[in-house]
Design an enzyme around this catalytic site. Structure first.
Site, PDB file in Angstrom:
ATOM      1  N   LYS A 202       2.976   0.570  -9.413  1.00  0.00           N
ATOM      2  CA  LYS A 202       2.424   0.720 -10.545  1.00  0.00           C
ATOM      3  C   LYS A 202       2.958   2.270 -10.289  1.00  0.00           C
ATOM      4  CE  LYS A 202      -1.978   0.665  -9.154  1.00  0.00           C
ATOM      5  NZ  LYS A 202      -1.903   0.522  -7.364  1.00  0.00           N
TER       6      LYS A 202
ATOM      7  N   ARG B  85     -10.279   1.703 -12.299  1.00  0.00           N
ATOM      8  CA  ARG B  85     -10.368   0.521 -10.402  1.00  0.00           C
ATOM      9  C   ARG B  85     -11.952   0.059 -10.965  1.00  0.00           C
ATOM     10  NH1 ARG B  85      -6.776   4.112  -7.696  1.00  0.00           N
ATOM     11  NH2 ARG B  85      -5.557   2.659  -6.353  1.00  0.00           N
TER      12      ARG B  85
ATOM     13  N   ARG C 201       6.909   0.455   3.077  1.00  0.00           N
ATOM     14  CA  ARG C 201       6.868   1.961   2.513  1.00  0.00           C
ATOM     15  C   ARG C 201       6.203   2.774   3.427  1.00  0.00           C
ATOM     16  NH1 ARG C 201       2.687   3.550  -2.175  1.00  0.00           N
ATOM     17  NH2 ARG C 201       0.997   2.366  -0.870  1.00  0.00           N
TER      18      ARG C 201
ATOM     19  N   ARG D 109       2.819   7.144   4.410  1.00  0.00           N
ATOM     20  CA  ARG D 109       1.072   7.248   4.315  1.00  0.00           C
ATOM     21  C   ARG D 109       0.247   6.661   5.022  1.00  0.00           C
ATOM     22  NH1 ARG D 109       0.814   5.509  -2.034  1.00  0.00           N
ATOM     23  NH2 ARG D 109      -1.827   4.881  -1.229  1.00  0.00           N
TER      24      ARG D 109
ATOM     25  N   ARG E 167      -7.480  -2.208   1.180  1.00  0.00           N
ATOM     26  CA  ARG E 167      -7.283  -2.346  -0.254  1.00  0.00           C
ATOM     27  C   ARG E 167      -7.170  -3.619  -1.053  1.00  0.00           C
ATOM     28  NH1 ARG E 167      -2.245   1.227   0.787  1.00  0.00           N
ATOM     29  NH2 ARG E 167      -2.507   1.330  -1.063  1.00  0.00           N
TER      30      ARG E 167
HETATM   31  P1  AMP Z   1      -3.160   4.914  -5.075  1.00  0.00           P
HETATM   32  O1  AMP Z   1      -2.377   5.776  -4.891  1.00  0.00           O
HETATM   33  O2  AMP Z   1      -3.743   4.850  -6.314  1.00  0.00           O
HETATM   34  O3  AMP Z   1      -3.014   3.540  -4.125  1.00  0.00           O
HETATM   35  O4  AMP Z   1      -4.642   5.371  -4.579  1.00  0.00           O
HETATM   36  C1  AMP Z   1      -5.133   5.721  -2.986  1.00  0.00           C
HETATM   37  C2  AMP Z   1      -6.365   5.509  -2.823  1.00  0.00           C
HETATM   38  O5  AMP Z   1      -7.476   7.007  -3.656  1.00  0.00           O
HETATM   39  C3  AMP Z   1      -6.887   4.354  -3.215  1.00  0.00           C
HETATM   40  O6  AMP Z   1      -7.131   3.194  -1.507  1.00  0.00           O
HETATM   41  C4  AMP Z   1      -8.236   5.315  -3.013  1.00  0.00           C
HETATM   42  O7  AMP Z   1      -9.034   5.722  -1.653  1.00  0.00           O
HETATM   43  C5  AMP Z   1      -8.507   5.984  -3.492  1.00  0.00           C
HETATM   44  N1  AMP Z   1      -8.254   5.445  -5.206  1.00  0.00           N
HETATM   45  C6  AMP Z   1      -7.689   6.221  -6.141  1.00  0.00           C
HETATM   46  N2  AMP Z   1      -8.108   6.393  -7.387  1.00  0.00           N
HETATM   47  C7  AMP Z   1      -8.715   5.727  -7.394  1.00  0.00           C
HETATM   48  C8  AMP Z   1      -9.814   5.339  -8.513  1.00  0.00           C
HETATM   49  N3  AMP Z   1     -10.236   4.910  -9.711  1.00  0.00           N
HETATM   50  N4  AMP Z   1     -10.835   5.404  -8.038  1.00  0.00           N
HETATM   51  C9  AMP Z   1     -11.689   5.504  -6.442  1.00  0.00           C
HETATM   52  N5  AMP Z   1     -10.601   5.709  -5.658  1.00  0.00           N
HETATM   53  C10 AMP Z   1      -9.605   5.886  -5.906  1.00  0.00           C
END
Ligand code: AMP
Length: 191
Positions: free
Chosen positions: A13, A88, A127, A133, A144
């Protein structure tokens, strides 16, 4: 242009969001990136978010919603934006609907990158080696994926019913996926 991009963790994404942002001249707003910046800066928001992120769980909706509400009210988002990783949950969809309706706006499309589950677990483990990370351990990666399947996958049907869904095969070379994504958005938003 107002867009969202969805897909399971590791679907690419963030990578595709950067290309979409360039093409349409709109900011790519990644909730994950905003959370990570807050964690690095040690802000109260970062402290709150970190324990959820480290466990692979979602940050509570109230926290995430108000962060997005503030971010899309900034000047650079006035003519459009791409939300990467938001909404989400079903509750976040309702909140985004409200944010847009308040300003008389609507979404143009909801892009979803489709990829095979096991393939992306392997991608994320790769990654982890380069980006390091903290939420890229195998256990957290699998959690996740589960959280995505339970809480976010239902949004695909929801946006399909609204006629906004743009499904794109996320497997293959980055450039090929980008071409598919941009062509699909153009096709869906021209009509
Ligand atoms: P990402 O970089 O999009 O994979 O997001 C990393 C982490 O941030 C996720 O695993 C969640 O813990 C948190 N996070 C990101 N976006 C959201 C969202 N829209 N709602 C809740 N938690 C989020």
């Amino acid at each position: 242009m107002r867009l969202i991009i969805m897909g399971p963790p590791g679907a690419g994404k963030g990578t595709q969001a950067a290309f979409i942002s360039d093409k349409y001249g709109i900011p790519a707003i990644s909730t994950g990136d905003i959370f990570r910046a807050n964690v690095s800066a040690g802000t109260p928001l970062g402290v709150e978010a970190q324990r959820y992120m480290d466990a692979g769980e979602y940050v509570p909706d109230e926290v995430t919603n108000s962060m997005v509400r503030n971010r899309i009210a900034e000047d650079d988002a006035a003519t459009g934006f791409l939300l990467d990783g938001y909404p989400r949950t079903v509750a976040q969809v309702a909140e985004l609907d409200d944010m847009l309706a308040t300003s008389g706006l609507t979404l143009d499309a909801a892009v979803v990158l489709t990829v095979d589950g096991e393939e992306i677990v392997q991608r994320l483990l790769e990654r982890a080696k380069t980006e390091g990370r903290p939420d890229d351990t195998e256990e957290v990666i699998r959690r996740r994926q589960e959280v995505y399947a339970e809480q976010t996958a239902p949004l695909i049907d929801l946006y399909r019913e609204r006629g906004l869904l743009v499904e794109v095969d996320g497997l293959g070379e980055v450039g090929d996926v980008t071409r598919r994504v941009l062509a699909a958005i153009d096709g869906a938003t021209k009509a």
